[in-house]
Design an enzyme around this catalytic site. Structure first.
Site, mmCIF file in Angstrom:
data_model
loop_
_atom_site.group_PDB
_atom_site.id
_atom_site.type_symbol
_atom_site.label_atom_id
_atom_site.label_comp_id
_atom_site.label_asym_id
_atom_site.label_seq_id
_atom_site.Cartn_x
_atom_site.Cartn_y
_atom_site.Cartn_z
ATOM 1 N N GLU A 552 1.027 -1.147 -0.036
ATOM 2 C CA GLU A 552 0.258 0.093 0.039
ATOM 3 C C GLU A 552 0.978 1.107 -0.225
ATOM 4 O OE1 GLU A 552 -2.958 0.057 2.898
ATOM 5 O OE2 GLU A 552 -3.205 2.376 2.906
ATOM 6 N N GLU A 557 -1.760 11.136 3.427
ATOM 7 C CA GLU A 557 -2.170 11.607 4.999
ATOM 8 C C GLU A 557 -2.382 12.444 6.179
ATOM 9 O OE1 GLU A 557 -3.918 6.908 6.332
ATOM 10 O OE2 GLU A 557 -1.542 6.808 6.635
#
EC number: 3.2.1.39
Length: 682
Positions: A552, A557
């Site tokens: 991933e 974020e």
């Protein structure tokens, strides 16, 4: 933005562990280990690594248990797993016959068995619901080694009585760390925590209060799992807490009146003066990595506590003048809150906590003088006078300093012109229409992973369900808007559980995937407690297994309550729970936040490294010497050698920020995206 799961923290690591050592090891790439390289040696002998690693390993659990053992010693210890892995096979006993594990039925690599790698060791792991016999064998020479993995099922029960195994009177350390092992349940030491976990509640209150606080998924109370309380597994397991005041902890049965109250006493020191003295020694020598750790001085003969840390002054002697360590332009030191950053060539420093507080420094290549001062009145900014402790650092001129030659900033396009010298634009969405372009994007909807009730909140304990409604995902004035709203809804998977908010999540799966290249997102992010915007990537096909064995990439974020920083991360290794991650944070210049303007978040993905940028400014890099996939130990680039697709979403709550939940004024919240552009080098 990972499909996260329950994470157990070890009490010894959290409270009494060698925090500084762990930080230093991780910073120089020791944790996790490098991947396995090409092999060619055959196995001539195998023996168990230790008595704890075979031949019999017993575990218990409710319905299933997890097993793990270190690889055996190969060829009398002269060969490593890296040398022989291609010659080692795994059999399972079915009836009275040994069968290759891939042919035995019911065994799926990276789902209920696989490899692990950590701290220089390699091994196998299994999740089993019955006693199982395993055989490792040499494909070339027929050498065999057998294991019996014994499973004892634990039947769930309720609690009728609890008796402490530690405490119930416990004294916290100077840093506030404390903990206790699980009590004996039902007057029977054979009744484990797993057997009664569903019947157990935990409450906390200050000792001078009469109101108990339920701390289960209650971040609003200030008690955040894995932040200031949690569970450890050593010695049978238990609970740990980090406190700043004396508290009571109550364990209580949901089904009976049985309860047990602990008192954790935090002794705030009484200071008769604020004179500081060395905790132990004043001369320190840098180790092979150039790292030095020193305990903070004693105040009036006692170790400092958390609220006193901000009063200290730290200075370095530069050409006969004392300069504040925090003045990086003069001190040439950079403060690193998250441990040593091996992507920076700066001298770095920060705090550590291991029963007491201290400072770490790295890499110290030269001799230097440091001093620590404390105000004589005990108040920040007060007169220090001669209240200093002086330290001598003996540097290691051979200590490594990271090579940052390929960490230059990059050019970015403008809002109206995507052109970048040396790059070909291969895909873009400028969001100039009136609706989401579904030839480029898919909606993800719902509240559960694979319709499994146990994965509510997308496996992350998130509080939003995703929709394809234009109230949550819409295009307006040249911007994509992903909006979280108060919109409670339940689902058939568990009609009694409600997702309190609605929001949007879109992806390019089966419409755009890329293997290597550059992705730019230009976005303005929302603020607010528990607000979690993300721009990220997942593999088109899980070639190496389920998350995170196939990888991933988190381009960006953010935690809505911390608008001054964002992070970039990769996830890799094995399937949860043996997954690994590596990431870094970008801190915006003073006066800027991710919410007060649009910023460009970029990832540059090459065959052997991945780099992150904000507004073209480099902030983190990871190389293929730091990532791996347990499913492909001889592939140096796995799992980041397969096509990945793009994802954008706005989550609420969840584990990323410790379960924090929004205030009423934080919702609705909107992430606005100006463009998404994908490039390849010319």
């Amino acid at each position: 933005m990972k499909p996260s799961h329950f994470t157990e923290k070890r009490f010894m690591k959290k409270v009494l562990g060698l925090f500084l050592v762990v930080v230093m090891l991780a910073s120089v790439g020791v944790l996790p280990t490098s991947k396995v390289q090409a092999a060619g040696t055959t196995v001539t002998s195998m023996e168990y690594f230790s008595p704890a690693d075979g031949p019999v390993i017993s575990k218990s659990g409710v319905g299933k248990a997890s097993y793990g053992f270190v690889m055996p010693k190969f060829n009398g210890g002269s060969a490593t797993w890296n040398d022989v892995y291609s010659d080692v096979g795994v059999n399972v006993k079915v009836g009275n016959n040994w069968v290759d594990i891939d042919q035995a039925g019911g065994y799926i690599y990276n789902q209920n068995w696989g490899h692990w790698s950590d701290g220089g060791f390699n091994g196998y792991w299994f999740t089993l619901s019955a006693t199982t016999e395993i055989q490792l064998y040499s494909k070339a020479n027929g050498v065999k080694l057998e294991y019996q993995l014994v499973f004892q099922n634990i039947n769930k029960t309720t609690i009728t009585a609890m008796n402490p195994t530690q405490g119930p009177q416990i004294t916290a350390s100077f840093t506030g760390g404390a903990g206790f092992t699980y009590p004996t349940f039902n007057n029977d030491s054979a009744v484990t925590y797993e057997a009664v976990a569903d019947d157990l509640k935990v409450y906390v209150k200050p000792v001078n209060s009469s109101s108990w606080i339920d701390i289960d998924n209650n971040a609003a109370s200030g008690w955040i799992y894995d932040h200031n309380f949690g569970q450890f597994t050593d010695g049978g397991g238990g609970y740990w807490f980090n406190v700043t005041e004396s508290i009571n902890v109550k364990l209580e049965s949901k089904t009976s009146s049985a309860n047990l109250v602990y008192t954790i006493t935090f002794n705030e020191p009484t200071r008769n003066s604020y004179v500081i003295t060395p905790y132990e020694g004043t001369t320190f020598t840098a180790d092979a990595n150039g790292s030095i750790g020193i305990p903070l001085p004693k105040i009036d003969g006692g170790a400092p506590i958390a609220k006193e840390l901000g009063n200290f002054v730290y200075q370095i002697n530069i050409n006969g003048q004392w300069v504040d360590l925090s003045n990086s332009s003069q001190s040439k030191f950079a403060y690193s809150a998250n441990g040593y950053n091996n992507m920076s060539d700066a001298n770095q420093w920060g705090y550590w906590a291991d029963y007491i507080y201290g400072l770490w420094f790295q890499p110290i290549q030269e001799n230097m003088q440091i001093r620590i001062g404390y105000p004589l009145n005990g108040q920040a900014g007060g007169n220090i006078g001669n209240n200093f402790v002086n330290y001598t650092f003996i540097g290691n001129p051979n200590a490594p300093r990271p090579d940052v030659s390929d960490q230059e900033d990059i050019s970015i396009g403008t809002p109206t012109d995507p052109a970048i010298a040396g790059m070909n634009l291969i895909w873009q969405d400028e969001f100039n229409g009136t609706t989401l372009d579904t030839s480029k994007w898919n909606y993800e909807t719902g509240y559960y992973l694979n319709n499994d009730p146990a994965t509510w909140g997308w496996g992350n304990a998130e509080l939003q369900h995703y929709t394809n409604s234009t109230q949550n995902v819409y295009v307006q004035d040249g911007k994509l808007n992903i909006k979280a709203m108060n919109d409670s809804k339940s689902f058939p998977q568990d009609p009694n559980r409600y997702a309190q908010y609605s929001s949007g999540k879109i992806n390019t799966k089966d419409k755009l995937s890329l293997k290597y290249g550059r992705v730019d997102f230009r976005a303005k992010l929302p603020t607010g407690d528990g607000v979690w915007p993300a721009l990220w990537m997942l593999p088109k096909d899980s070639v190496y297994g389920t998350w995170a064995a196939s990888g991933e990439i988190d381009v960006m974020e953010a935690r809505g309550r911390l608008p001054g920083s964002v992070s970039g991360t990769i996830h890799f290794g094995g399937q949860w729970p043996v997954n690994q991650s590596s990431g870094g944070d970008y801190h915006f210049p003073e006066g800027q936040t991710f919410a007060n303007d649009y910023h460009v978040y970029s990832v540059v993905w090459e065959e052997d490294n991945i780099k992150w940028y904000v507004d073209g400014k480099f902030f983190y890099k990871v190389t293929n010497q730091q990532w791996y996939s347990t499913a492909a130990p001889n592939n140096p680039n796995a799992p980041f050698d397969e096509p990945f697709y793009l994802i954008m979403n706005l989550a609420v709550g969840g584990n990323f920020d410790g379960g924090r939940t929004p205030n009423a004024s934080d919702i609705p919240a909107t992430m606005q995206v100006d463009y998404v552009r994908v490039y390849k080098e010319q």
